[in-house]
Design an enzyme around this catalytic site. Sequence first.
Site, PDB file in Angstrom:
ATOM      1  N   GLY A   1       0.969  -1.218  -0.112  1.00  0.00           N
ATOM      2  CA  GLY A   1      -0.297   0.242  -0.032  1.00  0.00           C
ATOM      3  C   GLY A   1       0.520   1.677   0.142  1.00  0.00           C
TER       4      GLY A   1
ATOM      5  N   THR B   1      -5.258  -2.761  -0.313  1.00  0.00           N
ATOM      6  CA  THR B   1      -5.154  -2.075   0.549  1.00  0.00           C
ATOM      7  C   THR B   1      -6.848  -2.025   0.844  1.00  0.00           C
ATOM      8  OG1 THR B   1      -5.401  -0.292   1.814  1.00  0.00           O
ATOM      9  CG2 THR B   1      -4.900  -0.161  -0.294  1.00  0.00           C
TER      10      THR B   1
ATOM     11  N   ASP C   1      -8.287  -0.006   2.442  1.00  0.00           N
ATOM     12  CA  ASP C   1      -8.409   1.223   2.737  1.00  0.00           C
ATOM     13  C   ASP C   1      -8.821   1.832   0.924  1.00  0.00           C
ATOM     14  OD1 ASP C   1      -7.771   0.400   5.139  1.00  0.00           O
ATOM     15  OD2 ASP C   1      -6.335   1.154   4.990  1.00  0.00           O
TER      16      ASP C   1
ATOM     17  N   GLU D   1     -13.661   4.534  11.096  1.00  0.00           N
ATOM     18  CA  GLU D   1     -12.067   4.128  11.948  1.00  0.00           C
ATOM     19  C   GLU D   1     -11.755   6.259  12.293  1.00  0.00           C
ATOM     20  OE1 GLU D   1      -9.400   1.867  11.795  1.00  0.00           O
ATOM     21  OE2 GLU D   1      -8.753   2.716   9.981  1.00  0.00           O
TER      22      GLU D   1
HETATM   23  O1  F6P Z   1      -4.329  -0.383   6.425  1.00  0.00           O
HETATM   24  C1  F6P Z   1      -4.963  -1.250   6.536  1.00  0.00           C
HETATM   25  C2  F6P Z   1      -5.558  -1.129   7.451  1.00  0.00           C
HETATM   26  O2  F6P Z   1      -5.894  -2.401   7.730  1.00  0.00           O
HETATM   27  C3  F6P Z   1      -5.592  -0.578   8.049  1.00  0.00           C
HETATM   28  O3  F6P Z   1      -7.438   0.435   7.853  1.00  0.00           O
HETATM   29  C4  F6P Z   1      -5.685   0.063   9.786  1.00  0.00           C
HETATM   30  O4  F6P Z   1      -6.211   1.440  10.259  1.00  0.00           O
HETATM   31  C5  F6P Z   1      -4.732  -0.496  10.390  1.00  0.00           C
HETATM   32  O5  F6P Z   1      -4.367  -0.536   9.197  1.00  0.00           O
HETATM   33  C6  F6P Z   1      -4.986  -1.148  11.297  1.00  0.00           C
HETATM   34  O6  F6P Z   1      -3.479  -1.949  11.445  1.00  0.00           O
HETATM   35  P1  F6P Z   1      -2.256  -3.404  12.057  1.00  0.00           P
HETATM   36  O7  F6P Z   1      -2.665  -3.782  11.920  1.00  0.00           O
HETATM   37  O8  F6P Z   1      -1.256  -2.687  12.192  1.00  0.00           O
HETATM   38  O9  F6P Z   1      -3.513  -3.171  13.502  1.00  0.00           O
END
Ligand code: F6P
Length: 357
Positions: free
Chosen positions: A114, A138, A140, A235
């Site tokens: 990403g 991603t 996102d 979020e």
């Molecule tokens: O970038 C992908 C994502 O899932 C986001 O949507 C989220 O904020 C973050 O990664 C969570 O990160 P981690 O897996 O480190 O908790």
Amino acid sequence: MTKKIAIFTSGGDCAGLNAVMRAVVVASHRLEWQVLGIENGTAGLLEEKPNYRLLTPDDFDATVMRLGGTILGTTNSRNPFEYKMPDGKVLDRSDELIAAFRDLGVDYIIGIGGDGSFGILNRLMKKGGLKFIGIPKTIDNDLNMTDYSVGFDTAVSIATEALDRLQPTAASHDRVMVLEVMGRDAGHIALTAGIAGGADVILIPEIPYTIENIASKIQEVKESGRNFALVMVSEAVKTPEGKKLEVVYQGGETRYGGIGDYLGMKLAQATGSETRVTVLGHVQRGASPTYNDRLLASALGVKAVDLVKEGKFARMVAWHNATVIDVPIEEAIKECRTVDIEGVLVHTARSLGISFG
Ligand code: F6P
């Protein structure tokens, strides 16, 4: 002429990563090229004994391409320029990593990542004069220059299904249900799944809101004779006063979190309705990929192999206007692709009476 390619998955996982690797490996194998899979992002090459293996189509038999996760493992906390050692020291290990890639004797490096990963990898590959191609993934969906990234469609399906599951229990108990979804600084998951799942309110970081506006939408829903309401929130949405809500993990790492609970409390106070909160979290990342994600993974994986054939590098393969293209990697990471608030999805939602608060 035979070629050797290194491939790895980088950053947070999502559904469809194995399907991408399968496409690269199968298409390369047909050209009699070799593909080496590096374990745990690029970190596999920084272990005492470099951790990689030859990948063949047999590694992606009938089952693996259907699986969520990544058979190579991944990490979003092993930046080679600021590498955290087990004793807590932070070292620049970029030269070591470049040397490790050279030792592998690969002609090309394909990274599935990403924006965060591509920023670091682009810097690394330029520094080392290495030929790099990026494949976007991603949940996102915030990478520039591609309409879709692998993993987004699956995450949206899961968030939509979550609303489908919340609706009957909300109706049974006369409740307001708040669903918090991921997406980092872009509201794509919340917006898309919110429309598909029939949310009454969708809150995204791109559009400011007030508690009063949400409460009045819930009141309107009640007055229409419906006994429940569904509120979708991304979020990264801040409090109306602009406060960012986060959770702190071990080592002081922070992630977005808390807006669902915050809203649940505020809406219960403002509406007098019984309110419950669901935080979907990593459930959105761990699933068998949807058919859309498998198709995207296949098309982008094949396109990456085509670029190797053409001798192009420092490019990201992308999906645009129903076809595959390639774009300069710098363009892809220039800025976070947030929701276009003048775009068709926001217009659709507003026209359906969905409130953005
Ligand atoms: O970038 C992908 C994502 O899932 C986001 O949507 C989220 O904020 C973050 O990664 C969570 O990160 P981690 O897996 O480190 O908790």
